[in-house]
Design a protein around this motif. Structure first.
Motif, PDB file in Angstrom:
ATOM      1  N   ASP A 234      37.671 -14.023   1.963  1.00 38.71           N
ATOM      2  CA  ASP A 234      36.547 -14.006   2.914  1.00 38.71           C
ATOM      3  C   ASP A 234      36.587 -12.720   3.750  1.00 38.71           C
ATOM      4  OD1 ASP A 234      34.205 -15.054   3.949  1.00 38.71           O
ATOM      5  OD2 ASP A 234      35.209 -16.316   5.446  1.00 38.71           O
TER       6      ASP A 234
ATOM      7  N   HIS B  20      33.772  -9.894   3.738  1.00 40.43           N
ATOM      8  CA  HIS B  20      33.037  -9.481   4.959  1.00 40.43           C
ATOM      9  C   HIS B  20      33.047  -7.960   5.072  1.00 40.43           C
ATOM     10  CE1 HIS B  20      33.876 -13.673   6.825  1.00 40.43           C
ATOM     11  NE2 HIS B  20      32.871 -13.682   5.974  1.00 40.43           N
TER      12      HIS B  20
ATOM     13  N   HIS C 188      26.804 -13.433   0.431  1.00 45.21           N
ATOM     14  CA  HIS C 188      26.980 -14.576   1.335  1.00 45.21           C
ATOM     15  C   HIS C 188      25.797 -15.540   1.273  1.00 45.21           C
ATOM     16  CE1 HIS C 188      30.655 -13.055   3.088  1.00 45.21           C
ATOM     17  NE2 HIS C 188      30.715 -14.135   3.847  1.00 45.21           N
TER      18      HIS C 188
ATOM     19  N   HIS D  44      33.822 -21.805   0.579  1.00 40.88           N
ATOM     20  CA  HIS D  44      33.041 -20.607   0.906  1.00 40.88           C
ATOM     21  C   HIS D  44      33.561 -19.363   0.168  1.00 40.88           C
ATOM     22  CE1 HIS D  44      30.923 -17.560   3.118  1.00 40.88           C
ATOM     23  NE2 HIS D  44      32.054 -17.075   3.608  1.00 40.88           N
TER      24      HIS D  44
ATOM     25  N   LEU E 105      32.003 -16.745  -2.906  1.00 43.99           N
ATOM     26  CA  LEU E 105      31.857 -15.284  -2.814  1.00 43.99           C
ATOM     27  C   LEU E 105      32.504 -14.607  -4.022  1.00 43.99           C
ATOM     28  CD1 LEU E 105      32.863 -14.834   0.953  1.00 43.99           C
ATOM     29  CD2 LEU E 105      30.569 -15.211   0.016  1.00 43.99           C
TER      30      LEU E 105
HETATM   31 ZN    ZN Z   1      32.322 -15.248   4.624  1.00 43.17          ZN
END
Ligand code: ZN
Ligand code: NZQ
Length: 387
Positions: free
Chosen positions: A195, A199, A267, A281, A285
């Motif tokens: 994550d 990002h 996202h 999550h 991705l």
């Molecule tokens: Zn994220």
């Protein structure tokens, strides 16, 4: 360099054994009736909740546990009811991104007179205009939610995942103690690395800019995450854990987006995959990103090459480096134990490309990505390539 206007008021208390500062911070926030929010039990298991409650003996404390991973609207509405009844004036979120995001929603929902779902649906004229102040004690480095003003709320009965946020939703403070990493299961550690990595890439893998500092900062986070990725097998190693936590906060505290274009389409698609299939999550991705970069290869090629050269130290001609950079990233995700095909997570994927395309059309997300060139039709093709 593009213009920017940025503020981040969240105080970060980083490091070991700092919880004794909690009473002072709560006093500074004029907190008297505090609601502690947490998830499904990990904070009790690791003894963190008890340690926090010891610090709060001078305050009137209430608890609301059971906030799920991918926080559920109906659960959060129960917390809003408790907070209203008990006249809560401060919320302390103890958990990962889900508990912190859920707390942001609760803090806005308490004073909202209409239907809070309308806010998440972005219905005309509906927005949170007040929020009860809150702080956080982070237990999972991943989302950066401890240092930003965004939140993602799920409503599984509608297979929906919605984003909210704004200046009201910065935590007053966040305790970031890397020793919590030691108890995290490997799956959550891998999710955290991915994550934070994604990002950074959402704010970097666009097109070359003349914001040299921001590009180097992003490359610094990516390189550090690669260097410390063995944290997934050694979570008790403080050097690895503290760098993971520092990277995850920095990846989404608002700094990387200063003066650069951003993408975020991975996202947006990933949220829909989680809403439909319930996959984590970060897994969503890892499934979408490589296929999106391949699909938009010509638009992203210059930056893929820069990323390949600087982060992965690849050599060769530019196109080869750019292609290898995608491959290296996918292999990196896999090396953490995360699968990168949607078909690895579900056999029920057929038609979901069409479903997600219609969701994008319905919401008017017709020009996504750093060049506003990703249409719902492109989204369908990208999702199809993930099977
Ligand atoms: Zn994220
Ligand atoms: O519920 P408990 O029992 O606490 O267990 C949690 C949960 O099952 C467990 N866990 C957390 N800390 C632990 C621990 N287990 C052992 N030891 C600890 N120290 O981990 C599980 C996952 O927790 P969760 O909070 O769901 O994970 P994460 O931090 O990855 O958050 C994911 C959510 O954040 C949203 C995602 O969409 C998803 O809903 N995001 C929020 C963002 C933001 N606010 O800026 C940005 C992100 O891109 C993301 O969309």
């Amino acid at each position: 360099m593009q213009n920017f206007d940025v503020v981040n008021p969240t105080r970060i208390i980083f490091g070991k054994e700092q919880l004794n500062k909690l009473p002072q911070l709560l006093n500074e926030a004029n907190a008297a009736r505090i609601l502690i929010t947490y998830g499904g039990g990990s904070v009790q298991k690791i003894g963190l909740l008890d340690r926090i409650k010891e610090q709060l003996s001078d305050f009137h404390v209430f608890e609301f546990g059971g906030i799920e991973a991918n926080p559920e609207y109906s659960t959060l509405m129960k917390a809003v009811k408790v907070a209203r009844e008990e006249k809560i004036d401060f919320i302390l979120a103890v958990g990962g991104g889900s508990v912190i995001d859920g707390t942001k929603f609760i803090s806005g929902g308490i004073g909202f007179e209409g239907n809070p779902w309308d806010v998440l649906e972005k219905k005309e004229g509906c927005d949170f205009t007040t929020a009860i102040p809150f702080g956080t004690v982070l237990t999972l480095p991943a989302t950066g939610s401890e240092a930003n003003s965004g939140a993602v709320i799920s409503r599984s009965e509608f297979q929906a995942k919605r984003v909210m946020g704004g200046p009201l939703f910065f935590p007053k403070f966040s305790f970031c103690d890397p020793t919590v990493v030691a108890t995290l299961p490997k799956r959550q550690l891998a999710n955290g690395v991915i994550d934070a990595f994604m990002h950074t890439l959402e704010q970097y893998l666009t097109y070359p800019t003349d914001n040299l500092l921001q590009e180097r900062e992003a490359e610094g986070i990516l390189s550090t995450l690669i260097e410390i990725a063995n944290v997934v097998d050694h979570p008790e190693d403080y050097k690895l854990a503290s760098n993971l936590m520092h990277c995850a906060t920095h990846a989404l505290n608002g700094n990387l987006r200063c003066g650069v274009p951003t993408d975020w389409t991975t996202h947006m698609i990933g949220h829909e995959l989680t809403a439909i299939f319930g996959i984590d999550h970060a897994q969503s991705l890892a499934v979408v990103a490589p296929r999106l970069w391949e699909y938009k290869f010509s638009e992203k090629q210059d930056k893929l090459t820069q990323y390949g050269q600087r982060v992965w130290k690849l050599e060769g001609d530019n196109v080869t480096i750019a292609r290898l950079a995608i491959q290296k990233t996918e292999e990196f995700f896999q090396s953490l134990g995360v699968k990168t095909k949607l078909s690895d997570y579900t056999t029920d994927f057929k038609e979901c490309d069409k479903t997600i395309r219609s969701i994008f059309e319905e919401r008017g997300w017709v020009a996504m990505g750093e060049r506003q060139s990703i249409t719902p039709e492109d989204v369908q093709a990208i999702v199809k390539a993930t099977f």
